[in-house]
Design an enzyme around this catalytic site. Structure first.
Site, PDB file in Angstrom:
ATOM      1  N   PRO A   2     -66.028  38.419 -49.330  1.00 35.47           N
ATOM      2  CG  PRO A   2     -67.039  39.946 -50.758  1.00 35.47           C
ATOM      3  CD  PRO A   2     -66.256  39.864 -49.486  1.00 35.47           C
ATOM      4  CE  LYS A  52     -67.252  23.246 -41.768  1.00 31.76           C
ATOM      5  NZ  LYS A  52     -67.832  23.263 -40.416  1.00 31.76           N
ATOM      6  CB  THR A 102     -71.331  39.536 -44.374  1.00 33.65           C
ATOM      7  OG1 THR A 102     -72.007  38.283 -44.459  1.00 33.65           O
ATOM      8  CG2 THR A 102     -72.334  40.678 -44.493  1.00 33.65           C
ATOM      9  CB  ALA A 103     -72.204  37.006 -49.040  1.00 30.99           C
ATOM     10  CB  ILE A 105     -72.391  36.334 -40.689  1.00 31.60           C
ATOM     11  CG1 ILE A 105     -72.423  37.678 -39.960  1.00 31.60           C
ATOM     12  CG2 ILE A 105     -73.694  36.119 -41.456  1.00 31.60           C
ATOM     13  CD1 ILE A 105     -72.651  38.872 -40.853  1.00 31.60           C
ATOM     14  CG  ASP A 121     -64.069  27.769 -44.061  1.00 33.47           C
ATOM     15  OD1 ASP A 121     -63.560  26.742 -43.578  1.00 33.47           O
ATOM     16  OD2 ASP A 121     -64.850  28.507 -43.435  1.00 33.47           O
ATOM     17  CG  MET A 152     -75.070  28.596 -47.714  1.00 31.60           C
ATOM     18  SD  MET A 152     -74.523  27.615 -46.297  1.00 31.60           S
ATOM     19  CE  MET A 152     -75.025  28.689 -44.943  1.00 31.60           C
ATOM     20  N   GLY A 180     -64.662  32.460 -45.206  1.00 30.40           N
ATOM     21  CA  GLY A 180     -65.296  33.320 -46.188  1.00 30.40           C
ATOM     22  C   GLY A 180     -66.251  34.305 -45.533  1.00 30.40           C
ATOM     23  N   GLY A 181     -66.338  35.505 -46.095  1.00 27.62           N
ATOM     24  CA  GLY A 181     -67.241  36.511 -45.546  1.00 27.62           C
ATOM     25  C   GLY A 181     -66.793  36.993 -44.188  1.00 27.62           C
ATOM     26  CG  ASP A 182     -68.182  38.886 -39.955  1.00 26.12           C
ATOM     27  OD1 ASP A 182     -67.596  39.974 -39.809  1.00 26.12           O
ATOM     28  OD2 ASP A 182     -68.524  38.161 -38.994  1.00 26.12           O
TER      29      ASP A 182
END
Length: 265
Positions: free
Chosen positions: A17, A62, A123-124, A98, A40, A176, A93-95
């Site tokens: 994260p 992105k 993951t976040a 996912i 990213d 998001m 970012g994260g996993d």
């Protein structure tokens, strides 16, 4: 050199994260062995600082409405670097698995005979729950955990199975989710989720600028009003993320000033 990272191969690596302390040891090892890193926008600066000096780094970030590279171009860049004999890390970012578009990249590379592997990351949703002193599941009350993304193409409705997502015995993690917060709350309540269901909004999860906001589902639209569209935000909805007492927060070492509450708990 790492036996599982020969020249001409690719690793899709989860950056977690944002907090470099949450990067896995395997991810750090792969970064140390890489010749080139495609990263990213959501990869935290503290994590990027762990990439060894001299390693080629290429931003392919992105963000909603601000894409520096389209997915097809990213696929081509990764494949070209691997075909040149480089050890390639695709840093996400994260996993990576996912909402990370891993399948598109894996399929493109595999079709060209390029070896590609995945190194998972935190993951976040997991990091957000930890920061908020909460669990993503709760015995007897939250037996299910569902991850969804609230990102939709411009002009398109958010097409989700709201009836299934409104199940009272589930925790819902909405990635998001800031821009769609009002729509998420409205549809969940219309599908039967109680308006007083606890919600937690995590902003800039695990970073020094992290904020944890809490309230009720009926107040979710108001809760996100102060969040910039530049700040990644995650919505957690369900009984498992109900706010804890001040005494409990202090006992676990969390700083109470990091928590805000809207709409009651």
């Amino acid at each position: 050199m790492s036996h599982d990272f020969p020249p001409g191969s690719v690793w899709l690596v989860g950056a977690g994260p944002g907090d470099p302390d949450l990067l896995t040891r395997k991810a750090e090892r792969l970064l140390a062995a890489a010749d080139i890193v495609f990263y990213d926008a959501l990869v935290g600066p503290g994590v990027l600082a762990l990439v060894p000096a001299g390693t080629e780094m290429v931003s392919v970030g992105k963000r909603s409405g601000r894409h520096s590279k389209d997915q097809v171009s990213i696929n081509v860049l990764i494949a070209t670097a691997a075909k040149a004999g480089k050890r390639v890390v695709r840093f996400k970012g994260g996993d990576p698995s996912i909402f990370g578009r891993s399948t598109e990249e894996i399929d493109h590379l595999a079709a060209q005979g390029i070896t590609v592997r995945i190194c998972p990351g935190i993951t976040a949703a997991s990091a957000a729950a930890a920061s908020g002193g909460a669990s993503l599941t709760l015995r007897g009350l939250a037996r299910k955990l569902t991850f969804v993304t609230a990102h939709a193409r411009a002009g398109e409705a958010l097409e989700l199975d709201w009836t299934a997502l409104a199940a009272p015995d589930a925790t819902l993690a909405v990635y998001m989710g800031r821009a769609a917060a009002a729509e998420v709350a409205r549809n969940l309540i219309a599908a039967g989720r109680a308006p007083d269901t606890p919600v937690m909004v995590a902003v800039n999860v695990s970073l020094p600028t992290e904020r944890i906001l809490r309230g009720r589902l009926s107040a979710l639209a108001f809760l996100v009003e102060t969040i910039s569209d530049r700040d990644p935000s995650l919505l957690l909805i369900g009984e498992a993320v109900a706010s804890r007492t001040l005494e409990t927060v202090e006992e676990t070492g969390f700083v109470s000033s990091r928590f805000a509450s809207v709409g009651g708990d």
